[in-house]
Every structure is written in C-alpha cells, then in structure tokens.
Design an enzyme around this catalytic site. Sequence first.
Site, short mmCIF file in Angstrom:
data_model
loop_
_atom_site.label_atom_id
_atom_site.label_comp_id
_atom_site.label_asym_id
_atom_site.label_seq_id
_atom_site.Cartn_x
_atom_site.Cartn_y
_atom_site.Cartn_z
N CYS A 114 0.79 -1.08 0.15
CA CYS A 114 -0.18 0.06 0.01
C CYS A 114 0.90 1.34 -0.09
O CYS A 114 1.96 1.26 -0.51
CB CYS A 114 -1.00 0.11 1.11
SG CYS A 114 -0.20 -0.29 2.65
N MET A 115 0.52 2.15 0.75
CA MET A 115 1.33 3.35 0.42
C MET A 115 2.52 3.32 1.50
O MET A 115 3.75 3.78 1.07
CB MET A 115 0.75 4.71 1.09
CG MET A 115 1.31 5.91 0.70
SD MET A 115 1.86 6.27 -1.03
CE MET A 115 0.20 6.63 -1.62
#
EC number: 3.1.3.48
Length: 212
Positions: free
Chosen positions: A135-136
Amino acid sequence: MNFHPELSKISQVTNNIFLSGVFPMEQDPTVIKKLNIKYILACLDRQYVSDAHNAVLIDNPECTILYLPYDDDVSQNLWCKNKNTINLVKYTRTMEEYNCLYKQFQMYQNKPMIEIGYHFINNAVESGNNILIHCMAGISRSVSTLTYYLMKKYNIPYSQAIKYVKDRRSIVNPNDSFKLQLQGYQSKKENFIESDGKKVTDFFKYGQSRLK
C-alpha cells in the site's frame, strides 16, 4: 519527523510473498525485477502509484498488477464488493494474453475485494511465483489483506497471523476497523460477508448505539 528504515524496505514474509509500501519502488524501480517478483497486489488507488508502477513495468513488462482501491480509513469495508472499481494491469503481447487477463478481470466482478486479493495472492504462490503486496507505507491496508490470506489459507486466528507478519516487518499496524473486521472473519469464517463488515464500519461512524 523520524523516518522508520522499514518504510524504504521490501520485507520478505514467506518464500514467495513480499510486503512493502511504495517507497522502495520509487527509490529503485528495478528492485521488483531483482527480487523476481511477477505479481504486485496494490491495496490502494492506482492514481497514487502510477509513476512508480509505470517505471516498474518498463523494467519488468511481465509483471501483473492488481489494484484494490482501499482507503486506510475506519469507514473502509474490506469486504465491499467490486463494482468495476479494481484495475488489472499487464503489458500483453498477444491476443491470447489479453483474453486471459480480461477473463480474470471479469471473474472478479461482484466479488468481495478482500476475496479478490486472496485469489490473486494464492494464484501467484500456487504457481511458484513471487508476489509483492503493498500500500502506501506497508503498515495497514496491505497488511490487512495479507493477514486475511494467512488466516484463510492456514486456518489460523488473527493474533497468530498478524504476529507472523509483524515478526517480519515490525511496523505493521492495521487500523482499528480492519482489526475488528478480521477478528469478525475469525469468528464467522466464510459466513462473514459485506454486511458484517459494514456493521464494523458503522460502529466507528455512528457509535455502538446505532448497531443495536
């Protein structure tokens, strides 16, 4: 502000499964090819990582990327159904490759997004290929999806699955809603559906009184 060193690291969780945020790919797009990663499960909207992923695909055109557009928010239902919200990306060189990718994309319609993630991870692992789940930051969204995979695949409780991941990437910490949803799955197994996930997100949105 301190920058934890694991944020710039791709963590190996199993022989075939890797976990990270986007930063390692931004720093070095060739790292995907170096680790022989053929599949990427991105647990966020494509717009936030398009530059990094385009660089990865140029260096590693055989890679397949699936996007589950999760928000790292307590209102996010991990079991929400895919209504043309996911993206599946690969450089296809033949019509046969394109048709195979399109068939896979169609198969994912109206399925719970976390179940799509499970299927994508399992396909990669069962075929002996390496997969990166990210994800981030590699802390919440990707961790929750991977934890679900481990719980379902090996029939283990949430506490055991998250500990296994945390032992290999110390910064993992799914948000409170994701934790409760995964614990709900632990209790109900395959009977845990989108409406159960919504009860959890409603709890954080409205408070316990609205759930009675």
